[in-house]
Write an enzyme that holds these catalytic residues in place. Structure first.
Site, PDB file in Angstrom:
ATOM      1  N   GLU A  50       1.924 -21.873   2.555  1.00  0.00           N
ATOM      2  CA  GLU A  50       0.609 -21.241   2.714  1.00  0.00           C
ATOM      3  C   GLU A  50       0.068 -21.343   4.134  1.00  0.00           C
ATOM      4  O   GLU A  50      -0.697 -20.498   4.583  1.00  0.00           O
ATOM      5  CB  GLU A  50      -0.399 -21.819   1.719  1.00  0.00           C
ATOM      6  CG  GLU A  50      -0.133 -21.481   0.257  1.00  0.00           C
ATOM      7  CD  GLU A  50       0.886 -22.393  -0.396  1.00  0.00           C
ATOM      8  OE1 GLU A  50       1.508 -23.220   0.314  1.00  0.00           O
ATOM      9  OE2 GLU A  50       1.076 -22.274  -1.623  1.00  0.00           O
ATOM     10  N   PHE A 112      -5.080 -30.163 -13.699  1.00  0.00           N
ATOM     11  CA  PHE A 112      -3.857 -29.922 -12.946  1.00  0.00           C
ATOM     12  C   PHE A 112      -4.134 -28.985 -11.761  1.00  0.00           C
ATOM     13  O   PHE A 112      -4.714 -27.922 -11.935  1.00  0.00           O
ATOM     14  CB  PHE A 112      -2.800 -29.303 -13.872  1.00  0.00           C
ATOM     15  CG  PHE A 112      -1.519 -28.983 -13.168  1.00  0.00           C
ATOM     16  CD1 PHE A 112      -0.753 -29.982 -12.582  1.00  0.00           C
ATOM     17  CD2 PHE A 112      -1.079 -27.663 -13.065  1.00  0.00           C
ATOM     18  CE1 PHE A 112       0.435 -29.681 -11.911  1.00  0.00           C
ATOM     19  CE2 PHE A 112       0.099 -27.355 -12.408  1.00  0.00           C
ATOM     20  CZ  PHE A 112       0.854 -28.365 -11.824  1.00  0.00           C
ATOM     21  N   GLN A 113      -3.747 -29.417 -10.592  1.00  0.00           N
ATOM     22  CA  GLN A 113      -3.918 -28.653  -9.339  1.00  0.00           C
ATOM     23  C   GLN A 113      -5.383 -28.365  -9.017  1.00  0.00           C
ATOM     24  O   GLN A 113      -5.727 -27.311  -8.496  1.00  0.00           O
ATOM     25  CB  GLN A 113      -3.097 -27.360  -9.377  1.00  0.00           C
ATOM     26  CG  GLN A 113      -1.594 -27.668  -9.446  1.00  0.00           C
ATOM     27  CD  GLN A 113      -0.705 -26.486  -9.166  1.00  0.00           C
ATOM     28  OE1 GLN A 113      -1.038 -25.364  -9.546  1.00  0.00           O
ATOM     29  NE2 GLN A 113       0.417 -26.722  -8.508  1.00  0.00           N
ATOM     30  N   LYS A 162     -10.061 -19.528 -12.453  1.00  0.00           N
ATOM     31  CA  LYS A 162      -9.173 -18.651 -13.236  1.00  0.00           C
ATOM     32  C   LYS A 162      -9.926 -17.905 -14.337  1.00  0.00           C
ATOM     33  O   LYS A 162      -9.689 -16.723 -14.578  1.00  0.00           O
ATOM     34  CB  LYS A 162      -8.038 -19.489 -13.832  1.00  0.00           C
ATOM     35  CG  LYS A 162      -6.908 -18.663 -14.385  1.00  0.00           C
ATOM     36  CD  LYS A 162      -5.698 -19.510 -14.708  1.00  0.00           C
ATOM     37  CE  LYS A 162      -4.540 -18.649 -15.193  1.00  0.00           C
ATOM     38  NZ  LYS A 162      -3.367 -19.469 -15.518  1.00  0.00           N
ATOM     39  N   MET A 475       5.319 -31.319  25.873  1.00  0.00           N
ATOM     40  CA  MET A 475       4.030 -31.570  26.516  1.00  0.00           C
ATOM     41  C   MET A 475       3.595 -33.022  26.347  1.00  0.00           C
ATOM     42  O   MET A 475       3.019 -33.620  27.260  1.00  0.00           O
ATOM     43  CB  MET A 475       2.964 -30.611  25.971  1.00  0.00           C
ATOM     44  CG  MET A 475       1.646 -30.696  26.697  1.00  0.00           C
ATOM     45  SD  MET A 475       1.843 -30.443  28.482  1.00  0.00           S
ATOM     46  CE  MET A 475       1.469 -28.702  28.642  1.00  0.00           C
TER      47      MET A 475
HETATM   48  C1  LIG Z   1       0.300 -29.686  14.477  1.00  0.00           C
HETATM   49  C2  LIG Z   1       0.311 -30.401  15.772  1.00  0.00           C
HETATM   50  N1  LIG Z   1       0.764 -31.673  15.848  1.00  0.00           N
HETATM   51  C3  LIG Z   1       0.788 -32.320  17.041  1.00  0.00           C
HETATM   52  C4  LIG Z   1       0.332 -31.730  18.172  1.00  0.00           C
HETATM   53  C5  LIG Z   1       0.324 -32.481  19.504  1.00  0.00           C
HETATM   54  N2  LIG Z   1       1.213 -31.804  20.460  1.00  0.00           N
HETATM   55  C6  LIG Z   1       0.762 -31.000  21.437  1.00  0.00           C
HETATM   56  S1  LIG Z   1       1.955 -30.333  22.338  1.00  0.00           S
HETATM   57  C7  LIG Z   1       3.144 -31.133  21.478  1.00  0.00           C
HETATM   58  C8  LIG Z   1       4.599 -30.968  21.818  1.00  0.00           C
HETATM   59  C9  LIG Z   1       5.090 -29.608  21.526  1.00  0.00           C
HETATM   60  O1  LIG Z   1       6.487 -29.620  21.593  1.00  0.00           O
HETATM   61  P1  LIG Z   1       7.333 -28.289  21.521  1.00  0.00           P
HETATM   62  O2  LIG Z   1       6.864 -27.420  20.437  1.00  0.00           O
HETATM   63  O3  LIG Z   1       8.774 -28.648  21.514  1.00  0.00           O
HETATM   64  O4  LIG Z   1       6.927 -27.541  22.867  1.00  0.00           O
HETATM   65  P2  LIG Z   1       7.141 -27.972  24.382  1.00  0.00           P
HETATM   66  O5  LIG Z   1       5.931 -28.731  24.797  1.00  0.00           O
HETATM   67  O6  LIG Z   1       8.385 -28.788  24.448  1.00  0.00           O
HETATM   68  O7  LIG Z   1       7.263 -26.673  25.088  1.00  0.00           O
HETATM   69  C10 LIG Z   1       2.571 -31.939  20.478  1.00  0.00           C
HETATM   70  C11 LIG Z   1       3.328 -32.803  19.568  1.00  0.00           C
HETATM   71  C12 LIG Z   1      -0.172 -30.409  18.040  1.00  0.00           C
HETATM   72  N3  LIG Z   1      -0.674 -29.740  19.071  1.00  0.00           N
HETATM   73  N4  LIG Z   1      -0.141 -29.771  16.847  1.00  0.00           N
END
Ligand SMILES: Cc1ncc(C[n+]2csc(CCOP(=O)(O)OP(=O)(O)O)c2C)c(N)n1
Length: 562
Positions: A50, A112-113, A162, A475
């Site tokens: 979802e 449920f749910q 529902k 990042m």
């Molecule tokens: C759902 C979620 N969890 C954690 C983060 C924290 N976060 C920001 S950037 C990042 C790394 C992203 O890695 P990737 O998708 O491999 O992209 P890259 O930075 O390597 O280009 C994380 C874990 C986030 N923004 N969103």
């Protein structure tokens, strides 16, 4: 008046709103509505989770300017939607989510749910409501579309028990709904426009910061005209990218934490700053007291509560961005303002642009983020739609991929939701079958919603995913490298999965180019073949995104290297 079930009334109400496509995943508590949809010509696109359905609806909304619709069952279906709803809402994207709910008599019994999705989603929606009687369904649907698509746009959730879906009643379908206390002020106050135009006409170093509000009010043309009348440089927030063609001579790029050197420097030097439809979040402003410290700030926004929220203004224009910019232009023409293209200020723009051209990295055997972005740009038509994931991939896209039109650069700006870009790309493709749609991804982000490859293939909504694969949560690794003494924690992803095989497992195409030329060839081939394609591009895990303003610093203190 017509006698019908709540579910039938629901479908009729959707048709009246012009809904053609719904993204979702069914379950017990929404079955009567699914059964009614069976008889309609509304297209149902089955997501594999979802969260993906909500992001698809969001991508559809951003690419088309229409309302995106998603649907889920009660309990886990509804809670899975929440990240997607929150992402849409903070980025002011028009999304309406419908959830099934357990029958009214068992609400509150741990049925449920059963989940109190109204309580859960209260703080991440513009409005939410549980429908308590079948006769209220037509009104609730109308209200949801009205609220999601007017004023400051946002996400609305409608929860439908529902038994409300099955109950048969005499139905009336309202033409209009109104809410006490909800007034949309589209037409700006002429006195606010007068004052703002006087300030702008007196500026020696005027500048414009455009946000997502410019795109959602379709005000790009007016914005460009105003910038040209003032000969003012235009920077964008992340959400505003595409509001001005990125090759326009007055465009200086994104500003903020990963803004361009020229945008961030010019902000510090401007004497009047016109902010249009931007929230001025911390990622855009850096340290607030150093944000454009020499400028009188004028803020144009449809949401009155944005004014002075983060940055103190001298004056404001509350109203729709298109109307506000038109009003300002008229006044400046009346004053016969004639800005010169040969002023010191315009020369400064060009001087800074040259100063901050990023040096090419010599002797690095890997493909680099900026080069991949430029190769992508070369191999895509001007009107291609880009979505992004979150992280370095997103910031490289923002800095180095030029966008030329509104609604062609779609990104999760406010929440920064990893896993957004791919399902959003599928949603964008459902809205715009006529243009290529590309998700610029990181390996970590793509892995969060990659199961929607099944949707892309089965529903024949082919998109291209370009993974900048650094085997890292890049990042986060960059922050650990720069600010935590390279103490990498929880960021190494390793080689798994093999994205080429993964794509193939879903019936998509997977390729791993070894050079920029091969990458360009593969993109052109994917567009030609019109097939879902995952392009896995290995890049240097040690590469940083620059420029960068270190956290807690002013925009001027950006760094260009480590
Ligand atoms: C759902 C979620 N969890 C954690 C983060 C924290 N976060 C920001 S950037 C990042 C790394 C992203 O890695 P990737 O998708 O491999 O992209 P890259 O930075 O390597 O280009 C994380 C874990 C986030 N923004 N969103």
């Amino acid at each position: 008046m017509t006698r019908m079930s709540g579910a039938e009334a629901f479908v009729k109400a959707l048709k009246r709103e012009g809904v053609e496509t719904i993204f979702g995943l069914p379950g017990g508590a929404i079955l009567p509505i699914c059964d009614a949809l069976y008889d309609s010509d509304i297209r149902f696109i089955l997501a594999r989770h979802e969260q993906g359905a909500a992001h698809m609806a969001d991508g559809y909304a951003r690419a088309s300017g229409r309302v995106g619709v998603c649907l889920a069952t009660s309990g886990p279906g509804a809670t899975n939607l929440v990240t997607g709803i929150a992402t849409a809402n903070i980025d002011s994207s028009s999304v309406v989510a419908f959830t099934g709910q357990v029958p009214i008599p068992v609400i509150g019994t741990d049925a449920f749910q059963e989940v109190d999705i109204i309580g859960v989603s209260a703080s991440v929606t513009k409005y939410n409501i549980q429908v308590r009687g079948a006769r209220d369904i037509p009104w609730a649907v109308k209200a949801a579309f009205y609220l999601a698509s007017t004023g400051r746009k946002g996400a609305v959730l409608v929860d439908i028990p529902k038994d409300v879906q099955t109950s048969v009643e005499d139905m009336e379908f309202p033409e209009k709904v109104s809410f006490r206390g909800y007034r949309v002020q589209e037409e700006p106050d002429p006195r606010e426009l007068d004052w703002a135009s006087v300030l702008l006409s007196r500026a020696k170093r005027p500048m414009i910061l455009a946000g997502g509000g410019v795109i959602s009010s379709n005000a790009s043309r007016e914005l460009i005209a105003l910038a040209e009348a003032l000969m003012a440089p235009v920077a964008t927030s992340l959400m505003g990218k595409g509001a001005v063609p990125n090759d326009h001579p007055l465009y200086v790029g994104g500003c903020g934490m990963h803004g361009t050197g020229e945008a961030n420097t010019l902000l510090a030097e401007a004497d009047v700053l016109l902010v249009v439809g931007a929230r001025l979040s911390d990622r855009t402003t850096g340290l607030v007291k150093e944000f454009s410290p020499n400028a009188k700030v004028i803020h144009v926004d449809i949401d009155r509560s944005e004014i002075d929220k983060n940055v103190e203004t001298v004056t404001r224009v509350v109203g729709d961005a298109k109307l506000a910019l038109t009003g300002l232009l008229e006044r400046l023409r009346r004053i016969r303002l004639e800005a010169s293209g040969d002023s010191e200020w315009v020369r400064r723009i060009n001087e800074l642009r040259e100063l901050y051209i990023m040096p090419e990295a010599k002797g690095n055997p890997h493909m680099r983020g900026p080069e991949v972005m430029r190769a992508l740009r070369r191999s895509l038509p001007r009107d291609a739609i880009i979505t992004t994931e979150v992280g370095q991939c997103q910031m490289w896209a923002s800095l180095y991929f030029d966008s030329y039109a509104p609604r062609t650069f779609l990104t999760s700006g406010g929440l920064g939701t990893m896993g957004w870009g791919f399902p959003a790309a599928i949603g964008a493709k459902a809205a715009r079958r006529d243009v290529p749609v590309v998700d610029i991804a990181g390996d970590g982000s793509f892995a969060m919603t990659e199961n929607n490859l099944a949707t892309s293939v089965e529903e024949e909504l082919p998109v291209i995913v370009v993974i900048l694969n650094n085997r890292m949560l890049g990042m986060v690794a960059q922050w650990q490298r720069l600010f935590y003494g390279r103490r990498y924690f929880g960021v190494e992803l390793g080689k798994a999965p093999d994205f080429v095989k993964l794509a193939e497992a879903y019936g998509a195409v997977g390729v791993r180019p070894e050079s920029l030329e091969e990458l360009e060839r593969e993109i052109r081939r994917a567009i030609e073949a019109d097939q879902t394609t995952v392009i896995d591009v290995p890049i240097d895990p040690e590469e940083n995104v620059f420029p960068m303003v270190p956290p807690g610093k002013g925009l001027k203190e950006f760094i260009m290297e480590a």
